[in-house]
Design a protein around this motif. Sequence first.
Motif, PDB file in Angstrom:
ATOM      1  N   ILE A   1       0.838  -1.202   0.000  1.00  0.00           N
ATOM      2  CA  ILE A   1       0.000   0.000   0.000  1.00  0.00           C
ATOM      3  C   ILE A   1       0.870   1.247   0.000  1.00  0.00           C
ATOM      4  O   ILE A   1       0.584   2.228  -0.698  1.00  0.00           O
ATOM      5  CB  ILE A   1      -0.950  -0.024   1.217  1.00  0.00           C
ATOM      6  N   ASN A   2       1.954   1.230   0.778  1.00  0.00           N
ATOM      7  CA  ASN A   2       2.845   2.389   0.827  1.00  0.00           C
ATOM      8  C   ASN A   2       3.478   2.666  -0.530  1.00  0.00           C
ATOM      9  O   ASN A   2       3.572   3.807  -0.979  1.00  0.00           O
ATOM     10  CB  ASN A   2       3.935   2.167   1.866  1.00  0.00           C
ATOM     11  N   GLU A   3       3.973   1.606  -1.170  1.00  0.00           N
ATOM     12  CA  GLU A   3       4.638   1.775  -2.468  1.00  0.00           C
ATOM     13  C   GLU A   3       3.671   2.354  -3.495  1.00  0.00           C
ATOM     14  O   GLU A   3       3.966   3.338  -4.171  1.00  0.00           O
ATOM     15  CB  GLU A   3       5.164   0.426  -2.956  1.00  0.00           C
ATOM     16  N   VAL A   4       2.513   1.717  -3.661  1.00  0.00           N
ATOM     17  CA  VAL A   4       1.566   2.162  -4.685  1.00  0.00           C
ATOM     18  C   VAL A   4       0.991   3.532  -4.323  1.00  0.00           C
ATOM     19  O   VAL A   4       0.853   4.411  -5.182  1.00  0.00           O
ATOM     20  CB  VAL A   4       0.446   1.120  -4.859  1.00  0.00           C
ATOM     21  N   GLY A   5       0.687   3.738  -3.035  1.00  0.00           N
ATOM     22  CA  GLY A   5       0.075   5.006  -2.628  1.00  0.00           C
ATOM     23  C   GLY A   5       1.008   6.184  -2.772  1.00  0.00           C
ATOM     24  O   GLY A   5       0.571   7.292  -3.095  1.00  0.00           O
ATOM     25  N   SER A   6       2.291   5.980  -2.490  1.00  0.00           N
ATOM     26  CA  SER A   6       3.236   7.101  -2.551  1.00  0.00           C
ATOM     27  C   SER A   6       3.848   7.259  -3.937  1.00  0.00           C
ATOM     28  O   SER A   6       3.832   8.341  -4.522  1.00  0.00           O
ATOM     29  CB  SER A   6       4.336   6.917  -1.505  1.00  0.00           C
ATOM     30  N   MET A   7       4.362   6.179  -4.510  1.00  0.00           N
ATOM     31  CA  MET A   7       5.068   6.285  -5.785  1.00  0.00           C
ATOM     32  C   MET A   7       4.118   6.551  -6.945  1.00  0.00           C
ATOM     33  O   MET A   7       4.520   7.093  -7.982  1.00  0.00           O
ATOM     34  CB  MET A   7       5.859   5.006  -6.062  1.00  0.00           C
ATOM     35  N   GLY A   8       2.850   6.160  -6.808  1.00  0.00           N
ATOM     36  CA  GLY A   8       1.901   6.405  -7.887  1.00  0.00           C
ATOM     37  C   GLY A   8       1.662   7.875  -8.146  1.00  0.00           C
ATOM     38  O   GLY A   8       1.176   8.250  -9.207  1.00  0.00           O
ATOM     39  N   ARG A   9       2.001   8.746  -7.189  1.00  0.00           N
ATOM     40  CA  ARG A   9       1.768  10.185  -7.346  1.00  0.00           C
ATOM     41  C   ARG A   9       3.077  10.961  -7.517  1.00  0.00           C
ATOM     42  O   ARG A   9       3.070  12.190  -7.490  1.00  0.00           O
ATOM     43  CB  ARG A   9       0.993  10.707  -6.144  1.00  0.00           C
ATOM     44  N   ILE A  10       4.207  10.259  -7.696  1.00  0.00           N
ATOM     45  CA  ILE A  10       5.512  10.907  -7.795  1.00  0.00           C
ATOM     46  C   ILE A  10       5.947  10.979  -9.249  1.00  0.00           C
ATOM     47  O   ILE A  10       5.889   9.990  -9.981  1.00  0.00           O
ATOM     48  CB  ILE A  10       6.563  10.144  -6.971  1.00  0.00           C
TER      49      ILE A  10
ATOM     50  N   ASP B   1      12.256   2.149  -3.440  1.00  0.00           N
ATOM     51  CA  ASP B   1      11.795   1.377  -2.281  1.00  0.00           C
ATOM     52  C   ASP B   1      11.088   2.263  -1.255  1.00  0.00           C
ATOM     53  O   ASP B   1      11.672   2.731  -0.279  1.00  0.00           O
ATOM     54  CB  ASP B   1      12.975   0.644  -1.627  1.00  0.00           C
ATOM     55  N   PHE B   2       9.805   2.456  -1.491  1.00  0.00           N
ATOM     56  CA  PHE B   2       8.984   3.282  -0.605  1.00  0.00           C
ATOM     57  C   PHE B   2       8.124   2.414   0.318  1.00  0.00           C
ATOM     58  O   PHE B   2       7.042   2.832   0.746  1.00  0.00           O
ATOM     59  CB  PHE B   2       8.092   4.208  -1.436  1.00  0.00           C
ATOM     60  N   GLY B   3       8.611   1.217   0.616  1.00  0.00           N
ATOM     61  CA  GLY B   3       7.832   0.319   1.454  1.00  0.00           C
ATOM     62  C   GLY B   3       7.623   0.815   2.868  1.00  0.00           C
ATOM     63  O   GLY B   3       6.651   0.436   3.530  1.00  0.00           O
ATOM     64  N   LEU B   4       8.534   1.667   3.375  1.00  0.00           N
ATOM     65  CA  LEU B   4       8.397   2.192   4.739  1.00  0.00           C
ATOM     66  C   LEU B   4       7.906   3.632   4.753  1.00  0.00           C
ATOM     67  O   LEU B   4       7.886   4.275   5.808  1.00  0.00           O
ATOM     68  CB  LEU B   4       9.756   2.104   5.460  1.00  0.00           C
ATOM     69  N   ALA B   5       7.536   4.168   3.604  1.00  0.00           N
ATOM     70  CA  ALA B   5       7.177   5.584   3.493  1.00  0.00           C
ATOM     71  C   ALA B   5       5.873   5.881   4.228  1.00  0.00           C
ATOM     72  O   ALA B   5       5.018   5.018   4.425  1.00  0.00           O
ATOM     73  CB  ALA B   5       7.061   5.974   2.022  1.00  0.00           C
TER      74      ALA B   5
END
Length: 627
Positions: free
Chosen positions: A355-364, A457-461
Amino acid sequence: MLMGRYRLRFTSGTDYFVIMMVIYLSCFVFIVNVAEAVSIQDECKVNRCKHHEPLVRFPFRLQGLQPPHCGYPDPGFQLSCSENNETALKLPRSMKLLVKHIDYKAQRIHLYDPSRCLWRQLVHLNLSSFPFMFEEPSYPLAFYYLFNCSSNDESLYDNRIVRCLSTPGSQIIAFESDVGYVYNNILLNCSNIGNFSTVIPPTLIDFQLVWYRPYCVDCEKEGRGCRLKNNSTKDQTECFDIPRHHIGARQKLMVAGVVLGCFILATIVIGVGWTLHLDKREKESQLKIEKFLEDYRSLKPSRYSYADIKRITNHFKDKLGQGGYGTVFKGRLSNDVLVAVKVLNNFKGNGEEFINEVGSMGRIHHVNVTRLVGFCADGYERALVYEYLPNESLEKFIFAAKGDNRSLSWEKLHDIALGVAKGIEYLHQGCEQRILHFDIKPHNILLDHNFNPKISDFGLAKLCSKEQSAISMTTARGTMGYIAPEVLSRNFGNVSYKSDVYSFGMLLLEMVGGRKNIDVTVENTSQVYFPEWAYNCLDKGEEMGIRIEDEEQTGIAKKLTIVGLWCIQWYPVDRPPMKAVVQMLEGESNVLTLPPNPFASADQTKMGATMSRKPVNIELATISELE
């Protein structure tokens, strides 16, 4: 069909030039052949049965192609063309052999039997009445007995079987007259089928004959023609100059017509080809646009099924690496779009990393942040699809660099540091919501083909509002050695975007030292913790022991070290924001000042620093994480 064939061939201007040259060259060859065909005919000119067959000239002649007076009057010099257009020599008693080669200077002819059984034709050959003879040393005349034996035991006959005359169940044995009596005891099952004399041994496959008259050796050596003298005996020859043929008026008109026709044909072909080329180029342009749009759609974050993931990775054929959260494979969306696919471990966590990866990187969307191409959430199967970066991570370059073997220059290290800083600044200030990475380290900094850095690697974002500067956390997250003190203990302050600044500072110091910040393998114990040792060197004006070639590189190393030390201050309020870090990296090193010493008390552990000069900023508001 004709237009289709041309469309395959005419693809570029270079192809047109090559094809035009081929056509013109073909016309030239054709014209030469026509000129030869229409030239004044010499009925005794050199001829041959077909290409690669021996050239036939005096004293030989080709029957049916050259009149009798073109050759020596002896019948032995009459050659002919077989049904397969092979040159044949007719021998006495209607025997025929093929001509392999004629050496006119040595007056030697090489003969062979294509059936590889000379005895079938030559057992009765008598060269006494023939113009040829065997060249010295010649084969002696021998008398042979021929027997037909029914026994199949070849050992009885001492290799005297004439195999090409034998048939199954019937062995033909040849004995010379002087040794035949020795084998009387083994010929009981044999019957005599003939006795004859010959100069050809039974094992001979081909042979050469020479002729001594007419004598044309001198003419051949001079490169002149040879012929019989007029009104003389048949053995008298003379040399003559071979005339050059000239093309007459009629033949010139024929050649001119052929040339004009070739040029007209070439012009038509090139015109048609150029028209087809323009049409094809227009269609290729349209296909190029369509392909671009297809690739563009594939670069937007898309959802894939697990079957798509297997197809993209060619059934997980090319493994790039493996970590605690999954395995990364190389994949291909199209011929021009390569991707890296991280297949997440199903037994790890509750899906928070996904969820973190898709939620954060999808808007970057930033040049220094890895682009998320797509994702897969197919039942229990989860995967993330990133853009492919061929130079892998920064970790393998800085930790493998030892002394003279540093694989990245100081200028490139500075560019990488600046790129990472701009990427973090974008996460903190450029997005609609602030993104805290919490795992900045060399392993998560990927390099493209030009060594431009990209944060991955935005798994902990975590996401938070840009109006807030702190975030509540129930457990520490990150990688030891890069985790900010406040993440481990709230005694140092609240967790905020300044935690990423601390991790970036540790990254800078490892880039300068070319090693882990804590390295127990170094010889000098004072260098075990590199940040403290580097600070002491700068504070005392000493060299840091890093190989640097010139003053400019010294300035880069000093700048990166000072910026890194500013970023790893124990208290968040003492650390600069990423915007100020970018400004320091873009500025000159001589204007930078050394930060306060965060290692003032040596009796404290490295992760339990003493109190700073400044109190904890109690005004930072603690907010909840945004889901």
